[in-house]
Design an enzyme around this catalytic site. Structure first.
Site, PDB file in Angstrom:
ATOM      1  N   SER A 116      38.063  20.787  46.736  1.00 31.28           N
ATOM      2  CA  SER A 116      36.635  20.950  46.470  1.00 31.28           C
ATOM      3  C   SER A 116      36.186  20.152  45.260  1.00 31.28           C
ATOM      4  O   SER A 116      36.962  19.910  44.323  1.00 31.28           O
ATOM      5  CB  SER A 116      36.339  22.437  46.231  1.00 31.28           C
ATOM      6  OG  SER A 116      35.047  22.647  45.725  1.00 31.28           O
ATOM      7  N   TYR A 140      37.231  29.975  41.055  1.00 28.70           N
ATOM      8  CA  TYR A 140      37.389  29.293  42.344  1.00 28.70           C
ATOM      9  C   TYR A 140      37.879  27.869  42.131  1.00 28.70           C
ATOM     10  O   TYR A 140      38.840  27.424  42.752  1.00 28.70           O
ATOM     11  CB  TYR A 140      36.072  29.306  43.115  1.00 28.70           C
ATOM     12  CG  TYR A 140      36.094  28.391  44.323  1.00 28.70           C
ATOM     13  CD1 TYR A 140      36.865  28.694  45.433  1.00 28.70           C
ATOM     14  CD2 TYR A 140      35.346  27.210  44.334  1.00 28.70           C
ATOM     15  CE1 TYR A 140      36.901  27.853  46.538  1.00 28.70           C
ATOM     16  CE2 TYR A 140      35.376  26.365  45.423  1.00 28.70           C
ATOM     17  CZ  TYR A 140      36.151  26.694  46.523  1.00 28.70           C
ATOM     18  OH  TYR A 140      36.191  25.843  47.605  1.00 28.70           O
ATOM     19  N   GLY A 267      28.026  30.342  36.333  1.00 27.49           N
ATOM     20  CA  GLY A 267      28.988  29.512  37.060  1.00 27.49           C
ATOM     21  C   GLY A 267      28.366  28.382  37.848  1.00 27.49           C
ATOM     22  O   GLY A 267      29.070  27.485  38.304  1.00 27.49           O
TER      23      GLY A 267
END
Length: 307
Positions: A116, A140, A267
């Site tokens: 990602s 993440y 975030g």
């Protein structure tokens, strides 16, 4: 060629499976159906409902002996990673290690990983190439980047070639809009199809690099034939603001819907754009769908139209 896809009932994994089957490649799918859907799995794929973190997968690898492993199974929500970092690490890091162990044991010839743009973190206002120093801003992103290191280590120690594909913001039909990880375009398109007002967190000037899911599937197909090990950005190499998405969807839908503005979430980054020249040069891949084409297809899928 036999290809095993983890998360093959999910949004990205099922699109990859469909494309590979069209190329007459044998496809095996593993998915626990926690977020993936059985109806997403294309006819012709062998399917096993298993959890890569907890379940024994030896029988699947023994029976099919896959040549290549495409690992798309993941926890994909930034907000979930912030509220439950243990769950995020378990799904994304420990699950990946278990799959890498299977690849080592059964001598899989290549490991293709869905990573990602989140690994880069705040890139300011510049576009990031693959050499941009990673600095994940949330759990993440950390879990995706840590997994990249495990892949490199397995390759070095056990001679498993790999291709790491760092996706920008993927969108398209069949994306789950019910979760944050579902993607802003899918969420927006669903609101437009229903005639309801979408939510924008912040002032709408947040910019993202959007890539259509069929272009992502094509990148995975290209990675099958790549010799060696490397990391590639898979992106459109353009940035589009959230308010611009609203304007384009208003034009496509012939509606005039105003978003609801709420405070920016923790975030979320203000800007993301990935350079894709390396993938163009070495994978012989480039995006085939413009943003307007992809938006139209996605919107029509929400309206029940043909895609």
């Amino acid at each position: 060629m036999k290809v095993l896809i983890t998360g093959g009932a999910g949004f990205i994994g099922s699109n990859i499976a469909t494309l590979l089957l069209s190329e007459e490649i044998e496809v095996i799918v593993i998915d626990n159906l926690s977020t993936g859907k059985r109806e997403n799995i294309p006819a012709g794929a062998s399917f096993y409902q298993r959890d890569i973190v907890y379940d024994d997968l030896s029988d699947i690898f023994t029976k099919h002996v896959p040549d290549i492993l495409i690992h798309t199974a993941a926890q994909v929500s930034v907000q979930v990673s912030l509220s439950d970092p243990f769950f995020d690490a378990k799904e994304n890091i420990l699950g990946s290690i278990r799959i890498l162990e299977m690849c080592r044991k059964y001598v899989v010839k290549k490991f293709i990983y869905s990573s990602s743009s989140a690994v880069y973190g705040d890139i300011g206002t510049q576009s990031a190439d693959e050499n941009f120093p990673p600095n994940p801003p949330n759990f993440y992103g950390v879990s995706k980047f840590v997994t990249e290191y495990y892949i490199r280590s397995y390759s070095s120690l056990f001679h498993i070639p790999y291709v790491i594909l760092r996706y920008s913001n993927v969108y398209g039909p069949n994306q789950d809009e019910t979760t944050e990880g579902g993607g802003v375009i899918s969420i927006f398109a669903n609101h437009f199809a229903k005639g309801t007002r979408p939510i924008i967190y912040g002032n709408g000037e947040t910019k993202r690099d959007f890539i259509f899911v069929k272009d992502v599937a094509a990148a995975n197909l290209a990675a099958l034939h790549f010799s060696g090990s490397d990391v590639f950005n898979i992106s459109s190499n353009t940035s589009t603001s959230l308010i611009e998405l609203i304007n384009r969807l208003n034009k496509i839908s012939k509606k005039q819907i105003e978003p609801i503005y709420l405070p920016k979430r923790k975030g979320d980054l203000p800007f993301s754009c990935l350079l894709n020249e390396k993938a163009k040069k070495l994978l012989n891949w480039k995006p085939s769908f413009s943003l307007d084409e992809g938006l139209l297809i996605t919107y029509l899928s929400k309206e029940g139209g043909k895609t």
